[in-house]
Design an enzyme around this catalytic site. Structure first.
Site, mmCIF file in Angstrom:
data_model
loop_
_atom_site.group_PDB
_atom_site.id
_atom_site.type_symbol
_atom_site.label_atom_id
_atom_site.label_comp_id
_atom_site.label_asym_id
_atom_site.label_seq_id
_atom_site.Cartn_x
_atom_site.Cartn_y
_atom_site.Cartn_z
ATOM 1 N N SER A 11 0.832 -1.219 0.000
ATOM 2 C CA SER A 11 0.000 0.000 0.000
ATOM 3 C C SER A 11 0.858 1.257 0.000
ATOM 4 C CB SER A 11 -0.930 0.015 1.219
ATOM 5 O OG SER A 11 -0.164 0.101 2.397
ATOM 6 N N SER A 130 14.458 -7.045 6.179
ATOM 7 C CA SER A 130 14.850 -6.946 7.582
ATOM 8 C C SER A 130 15.143 -5.478 7.873
ATOM 9 C CB SER A 130 16.070 -7.861 7.809
ATOM 10 O OG SER A 130 16.600 -7.710 9.088
ATOM 11 N N LYS A 148 13.313 -8.029 14.205
ATOM 12 C CA LYS A 148 14.151 -8.142 13.005
ATOM 13 C C LYS A 148 15.323 -9.108 13.229
ATOM 14 C CE LYS A 148 11.831 -5.410 10.171
ATOM 15 N NZ LYS A 148 11.091 -5.936 9.011
HETATM 16 N N1 LIG Z 1 11.378 3.001 6.641
HETATM 17 C C1 LIG Z 1 12.466 2.592 7.276
HETATM 18 O O1 LIG Z 1 13.256 3.409 7.806
HETATM 19 C C2 LIG Z 1 12.794 1.119 7.332
HETATM 20 C C3 LIG Z 1 14.092 0.742 7.721
HETATM 21 C C4 LIG Z 1 14.414 -0.608 7.798
HETATM 22 C C5 LIG Z 1 13.479 -1.558 7.494
HETATM 23 N N2 LIG Z 1 12.223 -1.184 7.122
HETATM 24 C C6 LIG Z 1 11.246 -2.242 6.834
HETATM 25 O O2 LIG Z 1 10.716 -2.066 5.545
HETATM 26 C C7 LIG Z 1 9.439 -2.692 5.454
HETATM 27 C C8 LIG Z 1 8.466 -1.768 4.753
HETATM 28 O O3 LIG Z 1 8.291 -0.597 5.525
HETATM 29 P P1 LIG Z 1 8.208 0.863 4.876
HETATM 30 O O4 LIG Z 1 9.384 1.616 5.342
HETATM 31 O O5 LIG Z 1 7.942 0.793 3.432
HETATM 32 O O6 LIG Z 1 6.978 1.461 5.689
HETATM 33 P P2 LIG Z 1 5.442 1.707 5.269
HETATM 34 O O7 LIG Z 1 5.373 2.712 4.173
HETATM 35 O O8 LIG Z 1 4.760 1.994 6.561
HETATM 36 O O9 LIG Z 1 4.974 0.302 4.683
HETATM 37 C C9 LIG Z 1 4.679 -0.779 5.503
HETATM 38 C C10 LIG Z 1 3.732 -1.688 4.771
HETATM 39 O O10 LIG Z 1 3.475 -2.846 5.591
HETATM 40 C C11 LIG Z 1 2.069 -3.025 5.621
HETATM 41 N N3 LIG Z 1 1.604 -3.777 6.770
HETATM 42 C C12 LIG Z 1 1.705 -3.496 8.085
HETATM 43 N N4 LIG Z 1 1.082 -4.455 8.806
HETATM 44 C C13 LIG Z 1 0.591 -5.365 7.910
HETATM 45 C C14 LIG Z 1 -0.136 -6.564 8.020
HETATM 46 N N5 LIG Z 1 -0.530 -7.045 9.207
HETATM 47 N N6 LIG Z 1 -0.457 -7.255 6.893
HETATM 48 C C15 LIG Z 1 -0.081 -6.788 5.671
HETATM 49 N N7 LIG Z 1 0.575 -5.627 5.504
HETATM 50 C C16 LIG Z 1 0.915 -4.932 6.614
HETATM 51 C C17 LIG Z 1 1.490 -1.632 5.580
HETATM 52 O O11 LIG Z 1 0.123 -1.710 5.224
HETATM 53 P P3 LIG Z 1 -1.019 -0.707 5.754
HETATM 54 O O12 LIG Z 1 -1.018 0.433 4.793
HETATM 55 O O13 LIG Z 1 -2.263 -1.531 5.695
HETATM 56 O O14 LIG Z 1 -0.635 -0.307 7.156
HETATM 57 C C18 LIG Z 1 2.387 -1.024 4.499
HETATM 58 O O15 LIG Z 1 1.943 -1.422 3.219
HETATM 59 C C19 LIG Z 1 9.056 -3.066 6.894
HETATM 60 O O16 LIG Z 1 9.281 -4.449 7.099
HETATM 61 C C20 LIG Z 1 10.021 -2.253 7.740
HETATM 62 O O17 LIG Z 1 10.292 -2.857 8.988
HETATM 63 C C21 LIG Z 1 11.852 0.136 7.030
#
Ligand SMILES: NC(=O)c1ccc[n+]([C@@H]2O[C@H](COP(=O)([O-])OP(=O)(O)OC[C@H]3O[C@@H](n4cnc5c(N)ncnc54)[C@H](OP(=O)(O)O)[C@@H]3O)[C@@H](O)[C@H]2O)c1
Length: 267
Positions: A11, A130, A148
């Site tokens: 999303s 991760s 993680k």
């Molecule tokens: N941004 C950072 O700084 C960062 C750094 C390291 C790792 N990561 C990792 O990258 C990944 C993606 O995060 P992002 O940064 O792109 O953040 P984001 O824009 O908040 O995206 C997170 C996604 O995960 C979905 N999600 C959460 N709970 C869920 C569930 N129960 N079932 C299915 N989908 C679910 C959210 O959907 P909804 O819209 O429905 O909530 C959204 O599509 C995560 O695993 C995060 O831990 C992020």
């Protein structure tokens, strides 16, 4: 025949940009998300499906629908996740459980459903998103970091287990990325955190600075493309300059010295 990739959490952020990157490469893309009405993805080979990683029925239905449409799945990207941020002592049990239900058990549930599809096809690839916090801990991310670390341990173990069946496992380890990740309440909300308040505010200020200078989700999507197309033997892919530097330091520095450097930088 184009290859097929199934991605969770499309999303927004990294998941959405990864879907766009693989559509641009001509892949069949199964973009899954909790609420499909949020999708503005477009593409000829695109299938948008509802999938909540904490709901095993929805996981099963999405995997069945994806294989019915495209015949098989070549790559699974376990991207869905979120990060609790705050002093451990102030976290609520429900939130801690939700963190593990999503980042760990949810990722396992999707993997578990896709593995038989890979076995039938004679191979496949799992890409687990991760974090640098899968390899180190920093203050106020205790629950997120432990989720993680669990993803890293799980991935490393199944990588050995699945190698004889031609199923590869990759880990993407981003540093800060400019996404909705930082919109969650721990990063935004003002709350009374007692003895932690001053330290927490300092670390939160730093987190906001790091976010604004962080990698873009497009950059991380390109790292995922490289991981999918890269060498069979390479498992871990840092994403973004902070991750590249910190994970290099983590690898080459004796652990007590590394902790000393980290302690000085998170005071
Ligand atoms: N941004 C950072 O700084 C960062 C750094 C390291 C790792 N990561 C990792 O990258 C990944 C993606 O995060 P992002 O940064 O792109 O953040 P984001 O824009 O908040 O995206 C997170 C996604 O995960 C979905 N999600 C959460 N709970 C869920 C569930 N129960 N079932 C299915 N989908 C679910 C959210 O959907 P909804 O819209 O429905 O909530 C959204 O599509 C995560 O695993 C995060 O831990 C992020």
């Amino acid at each position: 025949m184009p290859k097929t990739i199934l991605i969770t959490g499309c999303s927004s952020g990294i998941g959405k940009k990864t879907a766009e990157a693989f559509l641009a490469l001509g892949w069949n893309v199964v973009a899954t998300m909790r609420n499909t009405q949020e999708s503005d993805l477009e593409g000829k080979n695109l299938l948008v499906l509802p999938l909540d990683v904490t709901d095993s029925r929805s996981v099963e239905q999405a995997v069945v629908a994806a294989t019915e449409k495209f015949g098989k799945i070549d790559v699974l990207v376990n991207n869905a996740g979120f990060g609790l941020f705050g002093p451990f002592e102030y976290e609520k049990e429900d939130d801690i459980r939700r963190q593990f239900e999503t980042n760990v058990f949810g990722l396992m549930a999707v993997t578990w459903q896709v593995l038989p599809v890979f076995q039938t096809a004679g191979g496949g690839m799992i890409v687990n998103v991760s974090s640098i916090l899968g390899q180190m801990g920093v203050p106020f991310y205790s629950v997120y970091a432990s989720s993680k670390w669990a993803v890293e341990g799980f991935s490393e173990a199944i990588a050995y287990e699945l190698a004889p069946m031609n199923i590869q496992v990759k880990l993407i380890e981003p540093g800060p990325v400019r996404t909705q990740f930082y919109a969650q309440k721990g990063f935004q909300e003002q709350r009374d955190l007692g003895v932690y308040q001053a330290y927490f505010e300092r670390v939160r200020g730093d987190a906001h600075k790091r976010e604004s200078s962080g990698a873009s989700p497009e950059d991380v999507a390109q790292v995922i493309v490289r991981a999918v197309q890269g060498s069979k033997d390479k498992m871990r892919y840092p994403a973004g300059s902070t991750a590249t530097l910190l994970l290099f330091l983590r690898k080459v520095t004796p652990i007590d010295l590394f902790r000393k450097i980290m302690k000085a930088s998170v005071r």
